[in-house]
Motif scaffolding. Sequence first.
Motif, PDB file in Angstrom:
ATOM      1  N   ALA A 265       0.609  -1.196   0.242  1.00 12.40           N
ATOM      2  CA  ALA A 265      -0.104   0.540  -0.034  1.00 12.40           C
ATOM      3  C   ALA A 265       1.317   1.043  -0.067  1.00 12.40           C
ATOM      4  O   ALA A 265       0.952   2.189  -0.708  1.00 12.40           O
ATOM      5  N   GLY A 266       1.928   1.066   0.835  1.00  5.53           N
ATOM      6  CA  GLY A 266       2.750   2.343   0.439  1.00  5.53           C
ATOM      7  C   GLY A 266       3.638   2.606  -0.641  1.00  5.53           C
ATOM      8  O   GLY A 266       3.433   4.240  -1.101  1.00  5.53           O
ATOM      9  N   ALA A 267       4.177   1.889  -1.291  1.00  4.53           N
ATOM     10  CA  ALA A 267       4.402   1.428  -2.071  1.00  4.53           C
ATOM     11  C   ALA A 267       3.596   2.177  -3.492  1.00  4.53           C
ATOM     12  O   ALA A 267       3.788   2.990  -4.454  1.00  4.53           O
ATOM     13  N   ALA A 268       1.901   1.845  -3.571  1.00  7.56           N
ATOM     14  CA  ALA A 268       0.997   1.905  -4.169  1.00  7.56           C
ATOM     15  C   ALA A 268       1.185   3.804  -4.226  1.00  7.56           C
ATOM     16  O   ALA A 268       0.874   4.140  -4.846  1.00  7.56           O
ATOM     17  N   GLY A 269       0.534   4.206  -3.242  1.00  7.99           N
ATOM     18  CA  GLY A 269       1.001   5.740  -2.580  1.00  7.99           C
ATOM     19  C   GLY A 269       2.083   5.888  -3.410  1.00  7.99           C
ATOM     20  O   GLY A 269       1.409   7.234  -3.616  1.00  7.99           O
ATOM     21  N   LYS A 270       3.095   5.739  -3.629  1.00  8.23           N
ATOM     22  CA  LYS A 270       4.179   6.548  -3.586  1.00  8.23           C
ATOM     23  C   LYS A 270       4.508   6.474  -4.741  1.00  8.23           C
ATOM     24  O   LYS A 270       5.212   7.751  -5.854  1.00  8.23           O
ATOM     25  N   ALA A 271       3.947   5.994  -5.893  1.00 10.15           N
ATOM     26  CA  ALA A 271       3.909   5.621  -7.235  1.00 10.15           C
ATOM     27  C   ALA A 271       3.209   5.926  -8.319  1.00 10.15           C
ATOM     28  O   ALA A 271       2.395   7.724  -7.414  1.00 10.15           O
TER      29      ALA A 271
END
Length: 222
Positions: free
Chosen positions: A216-222
């Motif tokens: 979820a964190g990685a998706a938020g930074k994408a």
Amino acid sequence: MPETTRILPITAPEEIEAASLAIIDAEVPEPRPYVGPQWDIVRRLIHTTADFELLKLVRFSANAVQAGLTALDQGATIITDTEMARCAIPLRRLQPFGCTVRCFMNDPDVVAAAAAAGSTRAALAMDFALDLPGPVIFAIGNAPTALLRLIKRLNSGAPAPALVIGMPVGFVNAAESKALLQTRADVPWITIKGRKGGSALAGATVNALAIVLRAAGAAGKA
């Protein structure tokens, strides 16, 4: 002639894991009994045990997954009932969030208290863990006495933890302790109906939550 065994040409650990999860997805086609992060957790439990019966046994309280994700994101302390469960939760998945994993089974004060009370160390360890500050997640995979003690303390007014992963395995009070956990509306919980469970499954649930949170964190930074 006997059927030829087909060995997949995969040796890298991450490739083995990805292939295993893909096989589970293929063998449990949609619509599945769990969706979203719940499926991520149940799939991880199946991956840990190769037991597809878990599709009918895993239970979640209404807000359990979000409660677990929030607690991890806030740097929760994860309390296990055994050293085996503690070892099943690799710190590399938790350290990015500032989380720690602790087990009080071999704490000298717990050992002494259990001997004096004629109880198990796993049960008395719950008392020590309930005094910890901040969000706390309990991951109980082996000892029904630990889960029963935790429930007893909650009944007596102890503050509710952020999440209870209640998955003790066995034949004496395992199913019963998990059935009691499922009656509670004052604490988020994830459990497995019946006798099945274990330290590996409790640890795998924490791992799955950490993986979901990281994604979820990685998706938020994408």
